[in-house]
Write a protein that holds these residues in place. Sequence first.
Motif, PDB file in Angstrom:
ATOM      1  N   LEU A   1       7.820   5.468   4.182  1.00 52.06           N
ATOM      2  CA  LEU A   1       9.464   5.325   3.953  1.00 52.06           C
ATOM      3  C   LEU A   1      10.206   6.482   3.333  1.00 52.06           C
ATOM      4  O   LEU A   1      10.992   6.756   3.315  1.00 52.06           O
ATOM      5  CB  LEU A   1       9.524   4.205   2.745  1.00 52.06           C
ATOM      6  CG  LEU A   1       9.100   2.648   3.529  1.00 52.06           C
ATOM      7  CD1 LEU A   1       9.087   1.519   2.597  1.00 52.06           C
ATOM      8  CD2 LEU A   1      10.183   2.491   4.549  1.00 52.06           C
ATOM      9  N   ALA A   2       9.349   7.040   2.182  1.00 49.70           N
ATOM     10  CA  ALA A   2       9.721   8.171   1.714  1.00 49.70           C
ATOM     11  C   ALA A   2       9.799   9.364   2.747  1.00 49.70           C
ATOM     12  O   ALA A   2      10.501  10.486   2.384  1.00 49.70           O
ATOM     13  CB  ALA A   2       8.646   8.703   0.711  1.00 49.70           C
ATOM     14  N   ARG A   3       9.283   9.372   4.054  1.00 51.24           N
ATOM     15  CA  ARG A   3       9.433  10.521   4.919  1.00 51.24           C
ATOM     16  C   ARG A   3      10.670  10.238   5.726  1.00 51.24           C
ATOM     17  O   ARG A   3      11.190  10.791   6.355  1.00 51.24           O
ATOM     18  CB  ARG A   3       8.190  10.447   6.107  1.00 51.24           C
ATOM     19  CG  ARG A   3       7.063  11.296   5.390  1.00 51.24           C
ATOM     20  CD  ARG A   3       6.331  11.655   6.367  1.00 51.24           C
ATOM     21  NE  ARG A   3       5.795  10.484   7.372  1.00 51.24           N
ATOM     22  CZ  ARG A   3       4.719   9.751   7.148  1.00 51.24           C
ATOM     23  NH1 ARG A   3       3.852  10.068   6.123  1.00 51.24           N
ATOM     24  NH2 ARG A   3       4.353   8.742   7.811  1.00 51.24           N
ATOM     25  N   GLY A   4      11.303   8.926   5.296  1.00 51.14           N
ATOM     26  CA  GLY A   4      12.423   8.459   5.999  1.00 51.14           C
ATOM     27  C   GLY A   4      12.216   7.968   7.351  1.00 51.14           C
ATOM     28  O   GLY A   4      12.836   8.049   8.351  1.00 51.14           O
ATOM     29  N   GLU A   5      10.982   7.374   7.795  1.00 48.94           N
ATOM     30  CA  GLU A   5      10.538   6.805   8.888  1.00 48.94           C
ATOM     31  C   GLU A   5      11.500   5.674   9.145  1.00 48.94           C
ATOM     32  O   GLU A   5      11.794   4.885   8.239  1.00 48.94           O
ATOM     33  CB  GLU A   5       9.249   6.083   8.849  1.00 48.94           C
ATOM     34  CG  GLU A   5       8.159   7.456   8.626  1.00 48.94           C
ATOM     35  CD  GLU A   5       7.948   8.345   9.934  1.00 48.94           C
ATOM     36  OE1 GLU A   5       8.588   8.410  10.787  1.00 48.94           O
ATOM     37  OE2 GLU A   5       6.745   8.720   9.957  1.00 48.94           O
TER      38      GLU A   5
ATOM     39  N   GLN B   1       0.762  -1.121   0.106  1.00 51.04           N
ATOM     40  CA  GLN B   1      -0.032   0.204  -0.017  1.00 51.04           C
ATOM     41  C   GLN B   1       0.917   1.256   0.050  1.00 51.04           C
ATOM     42  O   GLN B   1       1.896   1.247   0.504  1.00 51.04           O
ATOM     43  CB  GLN B   1      -0.972  -0.274   1.426  1.00 51.04           C
ATOM     44  CG  GLN B   1      -2.052  -1.096   1.144  1.00 51.04           C
ATOM     45  CD  GLN B   1      -2.895  -1.092   0.256  1.00 51.04           C
ATOM     46  OE1 GLN B   1      -3.362  -0.136   0.064  1.00 51.04           O
ATOM     47  NE2 GLN B   1      -3.072  -2.206  -0.259  1.00 51.04           N
ATOM     48  N   ASP B   2       0.337   2.351  -0.770  1.00 48.91           N
ATOM     49  CA  ASP B   2       1.067   3.599  -0.653  1.00 48.91           C
ATOM     50  C   ASP B   2       1.427   4.267   0.505  1.00 48.91           C
ATOM     51  O   ASP B   2       2.318   5.068   0.617  1.00 48.91           O
ATOM     52  CB  ASP B   2       0.379   4.390  -1.650  1.00 48.91           C
ATOM     53  CG  ASP B   2       0.636   4.246  -3.064  1.00 48.91           C
ATOM     54  OD1 ASP B   2      -0.161   4.553  -4.163  1.00 48.91           O
ATOM     55  OD2 ASP B   2       1.765   3.479  -3.454  1.00 48.91           O
ATOM     56  N   TYR B   3       0.612   3.923   1.647  1.00 48.13           N
ATOM     57  CA  TYR B   3       0.798   4.649   2.850  1.00 48.13           C
ATOM     58  C   TYR B   3       2.219   4.244   3.518  1.00 48.13           C
ATOM     59  O   TYR B   3       2.771   5.048   4.252  1.00 48.13           O
ATOM     60  CB  TYR B   3      -0.348   4.678   3.825  1.00 48.13           C
ATOM     61  CG  TYR B   3      -0.892   3.342   4.267  1.00 48.13           C
ATOM     62  CD1 TYR B   3      -1.899   2.915   3.777  1.00 48.13           C
ATOM     63  CD2 TYR B   3      -0.361   2.497   5.398  1.00 48.13           C
ATOM     64  CE1 TYR B   3      -2.625   1.601   4.105  1.00 48.13           C
ATOM     65  CE2 TYR B   3      -0.759   1.190   5.597  1.00 48.13           C
ATOM     66  CZ  TYR B   3      -2.085   0.783   4.892  1.00 48.13           C
ATOM     67  OH  TYR B   3      -2.443  -0.589   5.349  1.00 48.13           O
TER      68      TYR B   3
ATOM     69  N   ARG C   1       3.665   1.234  13.629  1.00 55.03           N
ATOM     70  CA  ARG C   1       2.360   2.348  13.665  1.00 55.03           C
ATOM     71  C   ARG C   1       1.640   2.299  12.478  1.00 55.03           C
ATOM     72  O   ARG C   1       0.621   2.566  12.363  1.00 55.03           O
ATOM     73  CB  ARG C   1       3.162   3.693  13.886  1.00 55.03           C
ATOM     74  CG  ARG C   1       3.691   3.593  15.386  1.00 55.03           C
ATOM     75  CD  ARG C   1       2.973   3.904  16.462  1.00 55.03           C
ATOM     76  NE  ARG C   1       1.837   4.904  16.125  1.00 55.03           N
ATOM     77  CZ  ARG C   1       1.941   5.921  16.394  1.00 55.03           C
ATOM     78  NH1 ARG C   1       2.932   6.648  17.129  1.00 55.03           N
ATOM     79  NH2 ARG C   1       0.788   6.881  16.374  1.00 55.03           N
ATOM     80  N   GLU C   2       2.307   1.956  11.270  1.00 55.68           N
ATOM     81  CA  GLU C   2       1.727   1.882   9.975  1.00 55.68           C
ATOM     82  C   GLU C   2       1.209   0.552   9.577  1.00 55.68           C
ATOM     83  O   GLU C   2       0.260   0.361   9.104  1.00 55.68           O
ATOM     84  CB  GLU C   2       2.472   2.405   9.115  1.00 55.68           C
ATOM     85  CG  GLU C   2       3.329   3.762   9.025  1.00 55.68           C
ATOM     86  CD  GLU C   2       2.244   4.973   8.669  1.00 55.68           C
ATOM     87  OE1 GLU C   2       1.366   4.396   8.091  1.00 55.68           O
ATOM     88  OE2 GLU C   2       2.716   5.864   8.769  1.00 55.68           O
TER      89      GLU C   2
ATOM     90  N   PHE D   1       8.939   2.220  13.453  1.00 55.51           N
ATOM     91  CA  PHE D   1       7.576   3.137  13.261  1.00 55.51           C
ATOM     92  C   PHE D   1       6.864   2.262  12.077  1.00 55.51           C
ATOM     93  O   PHE D   1       5.735   2.268  12.319  1.00 55.51           O
ATOM     94  CB  PHE D   1       8.277   4.392  12.791  1.00 55.51           C
ATOM     95  CG  PHE D   1       7.053   5.265  12.731  1.00 55.51           C
ATOM     96  CD1 PHE D   1       6.444   5.387  11.601  1.00 55.51           C
ATOM     97  CD2 PHE D   1       6.467   6.050  13.763  1.00 55.51           C
ATOM     98  CE1 PHE D   1       5.168   6.219  11.237  1.00 55.51           C
ATOM     99  CE2 PHE D   1       5.478   6.709  13.629  1.00 55.51           C
ATOM    100  CZ  PHE D   1       4.588   6.908  12.347  1.00 55.51           C
TER     101      PHE D   1
ATOM    102  N   PRO E   1      -1.710  -2.065  12.597  1.00 61.42           N
ATOM    103  CA  PRO E   1      -2.895  -1.647  12.877  1.00 61.42           C
ATOM    104  C   PRO E   1      -3.705  -2.191  11.800  1.00 61.42           C
ATOM    105  O   PRO E   1      -4.806  -2.398  12.103  1.00 61.42           O
ATOM    106  CB  PRO E   1      -2.923  -0.088  12.958  1.00 61.42           C
ATOM    107  CG  PRO E   1      -1.487   0.474  13.544  1.00 61.42           C
ATOM    108  CD  PRO E   1      -0.674  -0.816  13.000  1.00 61.42           C
ATOM    109  N   ASN E   2      -3.221  -2.520  10.654  1.00 58.96           N
ATOM    110  CA  ASN E   2      -3.903  -2.840   9.730  1.00 58.96           C
ATOM    111  C   ASN E   2      -3.908  -4.225   9.464  1.00 58.96           C
ATOM    112  O   ASN E   2      -4.484  -4.915   8.481  1.00 58.96           O
ATOM    113  CB  ASN E   2      -3.406  -2.293   8.379  1.00 58.96           C
ATOM    114  CG  ASN E   2      -3.748  -0.669   8.372  1.00 58.96           C
ATOM    115  OD1 ASN E   2      -5.034  -0.345   8.160  1.00 58.96           O
ATOM    116  ND2 ASN E   2      -2.684   0.350   8.368  1.00 58.96           N
TER     117      ASN E   2
ATOM    118  N   ASN F   1       4.708   3.173   1.547  1.00 54.82           N
ATOM    119  CA  ASN F   1       5.712   3.964   0.866  1.00 54.82           C
ATOM    120  C   ASN F   1       5.918   5.293   1.372  1.00 54.82           C
ATOM    121  O   ASN F   1       6.893   5.985   1.048  1.00 54.82           O
ATOM    122  CB  ASN F   1       5.288   3.899  -0.735  1.00 54.82           C
ATOM    123  CG  ASN F   1       5.570   2.529  -1.233  1.00 54.82           C
ATOM    124  OD1 ASN F   1       6.348   1.938  -0.976  1.00 54.82           O
ATOM    125  ND2 ASN F   1       4.472   2.180  -2.333  1.00 54.82           N
ATOM    126  N   ALA F   2       4.694   6.118   1.554  1.00 59.10           N
ATOM    127  CA  ALA F   2       4.682   7.339   1.933  1.00 59.10           C
ATOM    128  C   ALA F   2       5.468   7.485   3.215  1.00 59.10           C
ATOM    129  O   ALA F   2       6.279   8.373   3.359  1.00 59.10           O
ATOM    130  CB  ALA F   2       3.224   7.911   2.252  1.00 59.10           C
TER     131      ALA F   2
END
Lengths: 537, 269
Positions: B168-172, B161-163, B180-181, B176, B184-185, B165-166
Amino acid sequence: MADPVLGIRGYGLDYRTPAGAVAALRDIDLAVGAGEVVGLVGESGSGKTSLGLAIMRYLAPNAVETGGSIRLDGADLTGLPPQAIRRIRGRRIGMVFQDPSTSLNPTLTLGEQVVEVLVEHRGLTGAAAASEAEALLGKVGLREPAAMMRRYPHEASGGEKQRVVIAAAFACQPQLVIFDEPTTALDVVTARQILDLFAALQAETGTASLYISHDLAVVSRIAARVAVMHRGRIVEQGPTREVFAQPQHAYTRRLLEAVPRPDRRQSTVEPRAEEPLLELQRLTVSYGRVSLLDSLLRRNRRVTGARDVSLAVRPGEILGIVGESGSGKSTLARALTGLAAFSGSIRLRDRLVTAPRDMGRAYRRDVQIVFQNPDSSLNPRHRIGQILARPLKLFGAGNQGHLGARIAALLEEVQLPADYARRFPHQLSGGEKQRVAIARALAPAPSLLICDEITSSLDVSVQAAVVELLLRLQSRSGASTLFITHDINLVRQIAHRIAVMFRGELVELIGSDELAARGPRHPYTAELIGAVPTVLV
Amino acid sequence: MRLLRTPQGLIGAIIVALVVVMVIFGPWIAPYSPEGLAPLNRYKPPNALYWLGTDQYGRDILSRLLHGARATVVLAVIATSAATLMGALIGTTSAFLGGRIDEAIMRTIDAVMSVPTLLMALLIVSALGKSGTNAVLAIAIAGTPGMARITRSVALAVRQQDYVNAALARGETAAFVVLREMLPNVVAPIVIEWTIRIAFAVMVFATLSFLGLGAQPPAPEWGLMVSEARKFMHLSLWMILWPSLAIAFVAIGFNLLGDGLRDALNPRT
């Protein structure tokens, strides 16, 4: 006047849901005469697909018809028993669905699927059916029909599969053929070929056609009459030229305004004439893991997503990147954000990056990305406020005011009410979710914003609103934007420069003014522009 | 509460609440002592004095059930929860890391899974000694691989899912993203699996007790009661019926609760 082939009068359809009855169609009056092409346009949720399926009598188990009639050559279809409907479907009404990869049975050969129609409705058997099927495949423009008969769907391309579906629909010389978005799932050049095939078959057989689409440009070129649907009702109907040149209804006007037209440039702030913000030097991205066996046998199984791409972006510039699926444009976006490994170099201002692990916090703050599908780019378990708070907390970006106020400010910038912060993503519409995604990307005030097909999964009117918002925010913040899309009309409307990608390579880099004045330099760009229809008025 | 809105959630919650009441208040409600021998009243069917009848020593079955709820249910829940937690973390991390590490972890999990659950439990209990804690540990370890596999397959879909990727793109950091991502899913199938496995855990405990490696007689553990009653089926059916029904009751209750929880935890419904 002779009976129209298809006459719908006062038709209504409801869907019974746990939340009550939802009106999908109301007071539908539509007629398609012999040899006529009628276009049915509308956005998602307008009911156009429901209407197409209702004509074919594919009603969902919870569908309730609330009155009206659907007449095929005078005979009302709504009262017919299932056996009678089965005799009509395929024989007198044909249907071409949107996605050819799901409308063909993957376990039967293409030939078998066309023969099936012939056996069922025309009573042909054995060799006669096979030769007739082969003739049909030839008529829809497939080279080597005999070989195509023996192939399975996964061995044929999207365009070839759609031609087979069209052949099956036309096999019994039906009176009416319904096309439900037949080119949406195909790439632009193939879509153009299918449209040409459609026009040729139409001229030859004189079949009445109902062409359902959300693409006004396509409909303006092939339909003699058009009906515009909005929320289950037909809001405007009439000859295509008249409706598109002088729309009477407010919704039709809004829809036409929203269609991207390359001749209508949206004014944007000119890029600043400074040092380039971003420079890509021979960027190459390859996919695929090299397994032990491959390295022992010295086999290279890697697929190249992008090859030797070099370009520069100035501060404040909007660079449009256009290409088909598989051209490598999204691959560039992934390399720039460190989601894919790459070789070559990226220079952002004075920082040189040669691998994703070189991208530090400062780089990550400066380069932000908005993804294509808003349904999957927001975590469904996080509230909007949480989603927006994360980049603020991560990148600091000064400490003016506490978090709640800053989130409210972000939401206001993208024209969403402040109480959306407490909602979950599924409570927002597609366009609203995409605005949240844009707000999230702009929160750390980046100098480069990458938009990866951000409007592709949105309806036309929503698309226009999102693009307008993006341009406004971009000119205010002065960020450079890489606008990746497959829609060349849109990019010609908003971008300063256009980069065209084909099969992983950058084939053309041209200013939009120059493109409009002197035309494209590379033949592929010319082909792309020629293949995409614009609204004909 | 959202849980109580669906019929499954409501019934499941009621049953589990009853079980919890039995666990907490069982010993106080019980009319007789679980070990009170009354040889003159052996094999009695349900009557006014002994509501569910008596067993081979004349002990009241109802009292034994009420006392045994603690031994059976609490340990089963703890063991399953431990397995779920470990399995979920391993599965999600493996899906996130992908590539060779994912393969290595999964093959190790496969190796552990190839040993039959009971055998694994026996091995661990024999090695570490007979006690409730070791039985819990054994069942937790035996249940982890199954959980890890289920979690991994769901987490693989979530990974695309893109969230993610989002993030990872933020550098998390990886921690995390996983906690956190992704987690929960991944929760919904885990919860359902958890409830199913509690029923299995109860039965594995019973088998361990039968083999003398878990609860020892005269403990009123339900599984032990069932295995002891097998010898006396021809004398009194009630001895084997009531503990079996009790185990089934707990299993059904937890399964229904799982269905209800899955719907309640989904923010969409």
